[in-house]
Enzyme design. Structure first.
Site, PDB file in Angstrom:
ATOM      1  N   SER A 169       0.837  -1.188   0.000  1.00  0.00           N
ATOM      2  CA  SER A 169       0.000   0.000   0.000  1.00  0.00           C
ATOM      3  C   SER A 169       0.881   1.251   0.000  1.00  0.00           C
ATOM      4  O   SER A 169       1.726   1.401  -0.881  1.00  0.00           O
ATOM      5  CB  SER A 169      -0.959  -0.042   1.184  1.00  0.00           C
ATOM      6  OG  SER A 169      -1.965   0.937   1.073  1.00  0.00           O
ATOM      7  N   HIS A 229      -7.764  -5.253  -1.522  1.00  0.00           N
ATOM      8  CA  HIS A 229      -6.553  -4.546  -1.112  1.00  0.00           C
ATOM      9  C   HIS A 229      -5.687  -5.347  -0.153  1.00  0.00           C
ATOM     10  O   HIS A 229      -4.473  -5.168  -0.117  1.00  0.00           O
ATOM     11  CB  HIS A 229      -6.967  -3.223  -0.461  1.00  0.00           C
ATOM     12  CG  HIS A 229      -5.827  -2.305  -0.146  1.00  0.00           C
ATOM     13  ND1 HIS A 229      -5.056  -1.706  -1.130  1.00  0.00           N
ATOM     14  CD2 HIS A 229      -5.313  -1.870   1.038  1.00  0.00           C
ATOM     15  CE1 HIS A 229      -4.131  -0.945  -0.571  1.00  0.00           C
ATOM     16  NE2 HIS A 229      -4.252  -1.030   0.735  1.00  0.00           N
ATOM     17  N   ASP A 279      -9.226  -3.610  -5.859  1.00  0.00           N
ATOM     18  CA  ASP A 279      -8.525  -2.928  -4.773  1.00  0.00           C
ATOM     19  C   ASP A 279      -9.334  -1.725  -4.302  1.00  0.00           C
ATOM     20  O   ASP A 279      -9.645  -0.827  -5.081  1.00  0.00           O
ATOM     21  CB  ASP A 279      -7.157  -2.473  -5.286  1.00  0.00           C
ATOM     22  CG  ASP A 279      -6.267  -1.904  -4.191  1.00  0.00           C
ATOM     23  OD1 ASP A 279      -6.717  -1.813  -3.041  1.00  0.00           O
ATOM     24  OD2 ASP A 279      -5.114  -1.562  -4.504  1.00  0.00           O
TER      25      ASP A 279
END
Length: 405
Positions: free
Chosen positions: A207, A356, A324
Site C-alpha cells: 500500500s 486490497h 482494490d
C-alpha cells in the site's frame, strides 16, 4: 479416526497438509476449523479408503468451494470476540480434534532492535548466518512496523528488516515531510552488518509502503530490487494527523507532501473528495480510498508526481488487485508503463477479483473486507477466495523475487 496435520511445527505462512483417516467410507463428515473468535465448517464425503485429503478433495458444502488445502483457514469468519490471528488452530470432526500452533515468529532466528540515530526497526535473520539477501519491509499508512512479517521472511533464509517510516520510536508521528534520505541511512546501516550482503538489499512495501519502496529504489542506486504490493507508481498526498484520532475528511482534504529530498517537498497528486464520497460518509456507508485517489490521476501534476522508476537499479515486481479498495491497479500501471518504455526489468501482476488486503501473510482469514478507519469504515474490496489466493501467490512471488537477486 484421526485428523492429521503436517508439518507439526509450521510457520504462519506454511501451507498445511490436512488429512482425515480411519473415517467410515462414504459417510459425510463436517470438518470444523477454529481459533479463538474465528471458525469455519465444511462437509466432505469420505473416500473408499476412509480418508479425506484436503489437497485432493473438495467440500460438498460449507464455507469454501473447490480443492484448497488451506480453505478451512482463510474461510473462517469472526465472532464478536475475534482476537486477530491467534496461533492455535483446532480442527475437529465427528468428535475427534487436533490442534496445531502456527508460529508467527519461527524458531532459530536472531532478533535485533535497530535504534541508530533516527532509524527504528527490527531485524531478523537465521542464527549463524552471514552475507544474506536482505528484505527491508515498509508498512503502509497504518505506520509502525510489522516485525512478525520480517520474522517469516527470515525463516526462509533471508535477513529482513521491518523498518519504521513513521509512527514509531525515533520517527515522526505522522506521514508528512519524510526525507527520502532516511532510506539511504537504512542502507548504510545494513551495509555495515556482516549478516547482510550489501549488494542484495531489496525494498518491499504494501500500500503506502509500496509507494515508499518505489520512491526509495528510484532515489538510491544501492537498492537491488523493489516489490510494491497494492502500491503506487505515483507520489500521493501525505497524512498530517494521526489516522487513529483525526477526522477522515480532515485527513484527505489537507494536501501535505509525503516526501522531501534535500529539505524540499517532492510533488504529489492530491486527494479529490467527490460528492459521492461525501454522501457515503454522511450516510455512514463504507468508503473506498480508491475513490479519493483515482481522480488525481487526471490532474496536471501527475507527470511531476510520477516516480522515476526507470532509475531503480534492479528488477521491479508490481502486485495489484482488480477490486482494490485502496490505490487500484491504475497506480501501478503508471509505473509499469514507464518501466516498459525504458526497457527496465519488471513484472506487473493483477489478481482478478482480489481486494486490497493481500500484503498480509498468507493462510489467514480473508472473510472480512470492511475495516475501521478514522471515523469511517473502509471498503477494501475483493472476494474472500480471490483475496486468499492472491495473498498466497503474492507471498510466493516475493520469496522467488528475493531468491533471484
Amino acid at each position: 479416526m484421526r485428523i492429521e496435520i503436517s508439518p507439526d511445527q509450521p510457520a504462519l505462512d506454511t501451507e498445511l497438509r490436512i488429512r482425515l483417516t480411519g473415517f467410515p467410507p462414504g459417510e459425510t463428515v463436517r470438518l470444523r476449523a477454529s481459533q479463538p473468535g474465528w471458525a469455519s465448517e465444511a462437509n466432505f464425503v469420505v473416500d473408499a479408503d476412509g480418508t479425506v485429503d484436503l489437497a485432493r478433495d473438495a467440500p460438498v458444502a460449507g464455507s469454501y468451494e473447490g480443492v484448497d488445502p488451506m480453505g478451512p483457514v482463510w474461510s473462517m469468519r469472526p465472532a464478536d470476540d475475534a482476537v486477530g490471528d491467534p496461533p492455535e488452530l483446532t480442527l475437529s470432526a465427528s468428535g475427534v480434534a487436533t490442534t496445531v500452533v502456527r508460529h508467527r515468529i519461527p524458531a532459530g532466528l536472531v532478533r535485533t532492535e535497530v535504534t541508530d540515530g533516527d532509524l527504528y526497526g527490527v531485524l531478523y535473520h537465521p542464527e549463524a548466518a552471514a552475507n544474506l539477501t536482505t528484505a527491508v519491509l515498509l508498512c503502509g499508512a497504518e505506520g509502525g512496523i510489522h516485525e512478525d512479517d520480517a520474522a517469516l521472511f527470515a525463516a526462509h533464509g533471508y535477513a529482513a528488516l521491518a523498518l519504521a517510516v513513521y509512527g514509531a520510536p525515533n520517527r515522526p508521528p505522522t506521514m508528512k515531510d519524510i526525507p527520502v534520505e532516511y532510506f539511504a541511512r537504512a542502507l548504510e546501516h545494513l551495509s555495515g552488518l556482516p549478516v547482510v550482503n550489501p549488494g542484495k538489499v531489496a525494498f518491499v512495501g504494501g500500500s503506502k509502503g509500496g509507494e515508499a519502496a518505489l520512491v526509495a529504489g528510484a532515489t538510491w542506486p544501492g537498492i537491488a530490487g523493489v516489490v510494491s504490493i497494492v502500491g503506487s507508481g505515483v507520489m500521493t498526498q501525505g497524512i498530517d494527523q494521526s489516522i487513529f484520532t483525526g477526522s477522515f475528511l480532515d485527513i484527505v482534504t489537507t494536501p501535505v507532501p509525503n516526501w522531501t529530498q534535500g529539505g524540499k517537498p517532492l510533488p504529489f497528486v492530491p486527494n479529490v473528495v467527490t460528492p459521492e464520497v461525501e454522501k457515503a460518509i454522511a450516510d455512514g456507508e463504507p468508503v473506498r480510498l480508491r475513490d479519493v485517489f483515482e481522480p488525481g490521476l487526471s490532474l496536471d501534476i501527475l507527470a511531476a508526481a510520477t516516480i522515476p522508476v526507470e532509475r531503480i537499479s534492479g528488477p521491479v515486481l508490481l502486485l495489484s488487485t482488480e477490486d482494490d479498495g485502496g490505490y487500484g491497479p491504475a497506480f501501478h500501471q503508471v509505473a509499469a508503463d514507464r518501466l516498459a518504455a525504458h526497457g527496465r526489468p519488471h513484472e506487473h501482476v493483477v489478481y482478478a477479483g482480489a481486494g486490497h488486503l493481500i500484503a498480509a501473510p498468507p493462510y489467514t482469514p480473508t472473510t472480512v473486507s470492511i475495516g475501521p478507519g478514522p471515523g469511517v469504515r473502509f471498503r477494501h474490496g475483493g472476494t474472500p477466495a480471490a483475496t486468499a489466493a492472491a495473498r498466497a501467490d503474492a507471498h510466493r512471488r516475493v520469496l522467488a523475487f528475493l531468491a533471484s537477486l
